[in-house]
Design an enzyme around this catalytic site. Structure first.
Site, mmCIF file in Angstrom:
data_model
loop_
_atom_site.group_PDB
_atom_site.id
_atom_site.type_symbol
_atom_site.label_atom_id
_atom_site.label_comp_id
_atom_site.label_asym_id
_atom_site.label_seq_id
_atom_site.Cartn_x
_atom_site.Cartn_y
_atom_site.Cartn_z
ATOM 1 N N CYS A 114 0.855 -1.189 0.000
ATOM 2 C CA CYS A 114 0.000 0.000 0.000
ATOM 3 C C CYS A 114 0.887 1.233 0.000
ATOM 4 O O CYS A 114 2.097 1.138 0.206
ATOM 5 C CB CYS A 114 -0.925 0.023 1.211
ATOM 6 S SG CYS A 114 -2.285 1.213 1.039
ATOM 7 N N CYS A 127 -0.156 4.245 1.753
ATOM 8 C CA CYS A 127 -0.554 5.226 2.771
ATOM 9 C C CYS A 127 0.543 5.571 3.783
ATOM 10 O O CYS A 127 0.595 6.689 4.284
ATOM 11 C CB CYS A 127 -1.832 4.806 3.480
ATOM 12 S SG CYS A 127 -1.743 3.219 4.289
ATOM 13 N N SER A 136 -6.829 -3.552 14.368
ATOM 14 C CA SER A 136 -6.236 -2.865 15.521
ATOM 15 C C SER A 136 -7.260 -2.385 16.551
ATOM 16 O O SER A 136 -7.063 -2.554 17.755
ATOM 17 C CB SER A 136 -5.391 -1.689 15.036
ATOM 18 O OG SER A 136 -6.171 -0.791 14.275
ATOM 19 N N LYS A 170 -12.371 -7.485 5.953
ATOM 20 C CA LYS A 170 -11.735 -6.666 6.973
ATOM 21 C C LYS A 170 -12.571 -5.442 7.278
ATOM 22 O O LYS A 170 -13.022 -4.793 6.348
ATOM 23 C CB LYS A 170 -10.355 -6.239 6.440
ATOM 24 C CG LYS A 170 -9.630 -5.248 7.300
ATOM 25 C CD LYS A 170 -8.407 -4.732 6.592
ATOM 26 C CE LYS A 170 -7.765 -3.669 7.451
ATOM 27 N NZ LYS A 170 -6.627 -3.067 6.841
ATOM 28 N N LYS A 204 -12.648 -4.564 1.977
ATOM 29 C CA LYS A 204 -12.100 -3.740 3.052
ATOM 30 C C LYS A 204 -13.014 -2.549 3.263
ATOM 31 O O LYS A 204 -13.171 -1.699 2.381
ATOM 32 C CB LYS A 204 -10.692 -3.280 2.660
ATOM 33 C CG LYS A 204 -10.036 -2.401 3.694
ATOM 34 C CD LYS A 204 -8.609 -2.090 3.279
ATOM 35 C CE LYS A 204 -7.933 -1.193 4.290
ATOM 36 N NZ LYS A 204 -6.558 -0.864 3.878
ATOM 37 N N CYS A 221 -4.028 6.105 0.195
ATOM 38 C CA CYS A 221 -3.500 4.799 -0.224
ATOM 39 C C CYS A 221 -3.051 4.756 -1.684
ATOM 40 O O CYS A 221 -2.599 3.720 -2.167
ATOM 41 C CB CYS A 221 -4.549 3.722 0.017
ATOM 42 S SG CYS A 221 -5.034 3.606 1.754
ATOM 43 N N ARG A 228 -11.060 7.870 3.730
ATOM 44 C CA ARG A 228 -10.850 6.816 2.748
ATOM 45 C C ARG A 228 -12.158 6.297 2.141
ATOM 46 O O ARG A 228 -12.185 5.241 1.534
ATOM 47 C CB ARG A 228 -10.116 5.649 3.390
ATOM 48 C CG ARG A 228 -8.779 5.986 4.011
ATOM 49 C CD ARG A 228 -7.832 4.802 3.938
ATOM 50 N NE ARG A 228 -6.762 4.822 4.921
ATOM 51 C CZ ARG A 228 -5.717 5.646 4.879
ATOM 52 N NH1 ARG A 228 -5.615 6.537 3.911
ATOM 53 N NH2 ARG A 228 -4.783 5.577 5.820
HETATM 54 C C1 PBG Z 1 -3.287 0.179 4.805
HETATM 55 C C2 PBG Z 1 -3.820 -0.683 5.868
HETATM 56 C C3 PBG Z 1 -4.649 -0.345 6.962
HETATM 57 C C4 PBG Z 1 -4.759 -1.490 7.744
HETATM 58 C C5 PBG Z 1 -4.045 -2.493 7.107
HETATM 59 N N1 PBG Z 1 -3.495 -1.982 5.943
HETATM 60 C C6 PBG Z 1 -5.195 0.941 7.423
HETATM 61 C C7 PBG Z 1 -6.128 1.728 6.634
HETATM 62 O O1 PBG Z 1 -6.690 1.302 5.629
HETATM 63 O O2 PBG Z 1 -6.274 2.869 7.045
HETATM 64 C C8 PBG Z 1 -5.513 -1.589 9.051
HETATM 65 C C9 PBG Z 1 -5.096 -2.667 9.970
HETATM 66 C C10 PBG Z 1 -5.598 -2.560 11.361
HETATM 67 O O3 PBG Z 1 -6.377 -1.652 11.728
HETATM 68 O O4 PBG Z 1 -5.195 -3.404 12.154
HETATM 69 N N2 PBG Z 1 -4.132 0.579 3.824
#
Ligand code: PBG
Length: 303
Positions: A97, A99, A253, A227, A174, A107, A196
């Site tokens: 990615c 970002c 997370s 996700k 996602k 991203c 996003r």
């Molecule tokens: C990058 C990415 C993200 C996560 C994994 N890859 C963050 C986002 O999209 O802002 C999130 C993982 C997590 O919250 O544990 N694009």
């Protein structure tokens, strides 16, 4: 129900430096580590029986186009090489990615702020990152930018350059989720303007989620993903029913932070809570579960 450790994937965050092991405030138990410490981490994972990791980079340089993401000296590229050399038995999945590398925190590549992400430039950049990681020995590349056509573009680039064996884990469905908050602290990847929602999915929209999974399968993803996990067990279950394809779920997370915060005052419940959560994701039908709890789970299972 016992948890099969082979299903678990542990996220790791690498940063330049030596002897570095910074704990993340909003994610107790999760660290940013330098490459030397990454090897320690891998050793302890191997001992615990966790065989799959998902690598993220925390770069020291950002620019508008995110160029350091595919630079020769990119921290993730270096870490993959190191890891595969010392621990050939560990499956290395590398997040692809922009970002964390773009100064604006989005991203993809932005040429004109009003027009948003430029699809062609973004697919080019993502393909270059994937090639660089494949060349270092990544077993999987995992595009998470939610750029349309990212799996196809990367598959094509890999095949053309002699990396037919490198597999792709697509972040297929996602959702634009507030549960990514703590991750953006770790990777320092919060968008500097806007959000996003232009490229991640609306959480009310199950139809598009299933379409994107089907798209990724057609484009050549070896594993597809939903996700976050907990608020989306219905999507996982539907994807399981509809597609006979390897399926991953990302226990993100914010889901981890919620448990850790709750467990502050009820530490004795943490294990049971985590087992209940992981079993629910398993029951919904995920073949692989990406989770920050993986090490704790392994410790509990081994005891
Ligand atoms: C990058 C990415 C993200 C996560 C994994 N890859 C963050 C986002 O999209 O802002 C999130 C993982 C997590 O919250 O544990 N694009």
């Amino acid at each position: 129900m016992a948890i099969n450790l082979n299903k678990l994937i542990y996220p790791l965050f690498v940063k330049k430096g030596r002897y570095l092991r910074e704990e993340i405030l909003s994610m107790p138990g999760v660290y940013r580590v330098s490459p030397d410490m990454l090897l320690d981490e891998a050793l302890s994972l191997q001992r615990l029986g966790i065989r799959q990791v998902l690598l993220f980079g925390v770069p020291d340089k950002k620019d508008w186009q995110g160029k350091s993401s595919y630079a020769d000296k990119n921290i993730v590229a270096e870490s993959i090489k190191l890891l595969k050399k010392s621990f050939p038995g560990i499956t290395v999945i590398a997040d692809v990615c922009l970002c964390a590398y773009t100064s604006h925190g989005h991203c993809g590549v932005i040429k004109d702020k009003k027009k948003g992400i430029d699809s062609r430039l973004t697919l080019n950049a993502l393909s270059r990152i994937a090639l660089s990681y494949a060349a270092r020995g990544a077993d999987y590349v995992a595009p998470s930018a939610m750029a349309k056509g990212q799996v196809r573009a990367i598959r094509k680039a890999l095949d053309k350059n002699g990396f037919r064996k490198t597999k792709i884990l697509g972040y297929s469905a996602k959702f634009a989720s507030s549960f990514y908050g703590p991750f953006r602290d770790i990777a320092k990847s919060s968008p500097r303007f806007g959000d996003r929602r232009a490229y991640q999915l609306d959480y009310t929209d199950r139809k598009t989620a299933l379409q994107r999974i089907e798209d990724d399968i057609k484009q050549g993803a070896d594993i597809v993903m939903v996700k976050p996990a907990l608020g989306y067990l219905d999507i996982i279950k539907e994807a399981r029913r509809k597609f006979k394809w390897p399926l991953a779920a990302y226990n993100v997370s914010g889901e981890y932070a919620m448990v850790k915060n709750g467990a502050k005052n009820h530490a004795w419940l943490e294990k049971d809570i985590v087992f209940e959560i992981i079993n629910s994701i398993n029951r919904a039908g995920a073949d692989f579960i990406i989770t920050y709890h993986a090490k704790d789970i392994a410790k509990w299972v081994n005891n």
